[in-house]
Design an enzyme around this catalytic site. Structure first.
Site, PDB file in Angstrom:
ATOM      1  N   LEU A  68       0.986  -0.876  -0.115  1.00 23.90           N
ATOM      2  CA  LEU A  68       0.459  -0.582  -0.281  1.00 23.90           C
ATOM      3  C   LEU A  68       0.927   1.555   0.265  1.00 23.90           C
ATOM      4  O   LEU A  68       0.049   2.690   0.151  1.00 23.90           O
ATOM      5  CB  LEU A  68      -0.530  -0.119   1.315  1.00 23.90           C
ATOM      6  CG  LEU A  68      -1.478  -1.107   1.343  1.00 23.90           C
ATOM      7  CD1 LEU A  68      -2.473  -1.064   2.772  1.00 23.90           C
ATOM      8  CD2 LEU A  68      -3.035  -1.954   0.387  1.00 23.90           C
ATOM      9  N   SER A 108      -4.857   1.256  -8.623  1.00 25.81           N
ATOM     10  CA  SER A 108      -5.863   2.674  -8.580  1.00 25.81           C
ATOM     11  C   SER A 108      -6.640   2.317 -10.032  1.00 25.81           C
ATOM     12  O   SER A 108      -6.278   2.209 -11.014  1.00 25.81           O
ATOM     13  CB  SER A 108      -5.463   3.351  -8.122  1.00 25.81           C
ATOM     14  OG  SER A 108      -6.151   4.879  -8.325  1.00 25.81           O
ATOM     15  N   TYR A 134       0.288   9.954 -11.447  1.00 25.56           N
ATOM     16  CA  TYR A 134      -0.060   8.591  -9.788  1.00 25.56           C
ATOM     17  C   TYR A 134      -0.681   7.789 -10.992  1.00 25.56           C
ATOM     18  O   TYR A 134      -0.290   6.452  -9.945  1.00 25.56           O
ATOM     19  CB  TYR A 134      -1.101   9.292  -9.171  1.00 25.56           C
ATOM     20  CG  TYR A 134      -1.339   8.545  -8.621  1.00 25.56           C
ATOM     21  CD1 TYR A 134      -0.829   8.423  -7.469  1.00 25.56           C
ATOM     22  CD2 TYR A 134      -2.948   7.676  -8.273  1.00 25.56           C
ATOM     23  CE1 TYR A 134      -1.762   7.301  -6.260  1.00 25.56           C
ATOM     24  CE2 TYR A 134      -3.759   7.316  -7.366  1.00 25.56           C
ATOM     25  CZ  TYR A 134      -3.273   6.393  -6.871  1.00 25.56           C
ATOM     26  OH  TYR A 134      -3.173   5.632  -6.215  1.00 25.56           O
TER      27      TYR A 134
END
Length: 268
Positions: A68, A108, A134
């Site tokens: 994570l 994600s 990201y």
């Protein structure tokens, strides 16, 4: 005793998962750059996911890694490259060196954030369409997962998380919410599914206003969501207004991450 190493354990999702992954006879090894107070059945490691020596040591004796750790939103390229992309490499390489059998990588929806509404539900294994640096870092992590699974035999599951919060905070999240309890169910399925090999799955709850992404691969691992953001719909709509079908945030899966505010020239 099975040992699960969780990187970024002090973060929002790590904090949610700790009590939900605790089991008798299971040890949770919690790693973060900030010190963590370990509870029963836990041990804490203060280290960076960019430190290969420290990560290899932390992986020693672990049965699985939940990765994570990293910058959790958009940031300038040099920071994303160092922490998110190089950090993902370090985690997979440390796992390989230490003989860890399984890595669950927190990817994600932003790896496919420019998937348009016309393509909903976005299929499992959808080709990368990142909406930000990201998002690029998550696509790179998925590529590393594929490499380390196919070349070295590590079971590698990439979870394309949508919106994992204690409760939905926007109209968009009425469709994209992943509840803390469903997150626990999903990551438990990722840890316990027999011989998964390489997988890419989406992480979302059973939202009445959902259908934005596929849950077929997540269910194939044994995940069955139970929560529904609709329980919060009246509260959210009272605060935010009725859903607007023309809202730009609903045009792409990545929502506001696709907006010009996150163009490279606006990052600092």
């Amino acid at each position: 005793m099975p040992t699960i190493l969780i990187t970024g354990a002090a973060g929002q999702i790590g904090t949610m998962l700790r009590p939900r992954l605790a089991r008798p006879g299971r040890a949770l090894r919690l790693l973060d750059v900030v010190p963590i107070a370990a509870g029963p059945g836990e041990e804490a490691v203060t280290a960076s996911v960019t430190d290969l020596t420290a990560m290899t040591r932390a992986c020693d004796g672990a049965d699985a890694v939940i990765h994570l750790g990293g910058i959790p939103s958009e940031a300038p390229w040099d920071r994303i490259l160092d922490v998110n992309i190089n950090g993902a490499y370090v985690v997979f390489e440390a796992a390989r060196r230490a003989g860890v059998a399984r890595v669950v990588f927190a990817s994600s929806n932003h790896a496919v954030g420019f998937s348009p509404r016309s393509q909903f539900p976005v299929p499992d294994y959808a080709f990368p369409a990142p909406d930000t640096y990201y998002g690029v870092s998550k696509a790179a992590g998925e590529a590393l997962a594929a490499l380390y699974s196919r070349r070295y035999g590590i079971d590698a599951i990439c979870v394309r998380i949508l919106s994992c919060f204690a409760r939905p905070a926007s109209v968009r999240m009425l469709s994209t919410w992943l509840s803390p309890d469903d997150a626990g169910r999903l990551f438990e399925a990722c840890l316990t599914a027999p011989s998964p090999g390489f997988r890419v799955v989406f992480g979302v709850s059973a939202n009445s206003r959902g259908g934005w992404v596929s849950l077929a691969e997540a269910r194939a691992l044994g995940y069955e969501p139970r929560d529904d953001a609709e329980a919060y719909a009246a509260e959210v709509i009272a605060a935010r207004g009725e859903p607007d079908p023309d809202d730009p945030a609903a045009r792409y899966l990545g929502g506001e991450f696709t907006f010009p505010a996150l163009d490279a020239g606006n990052l600092s």
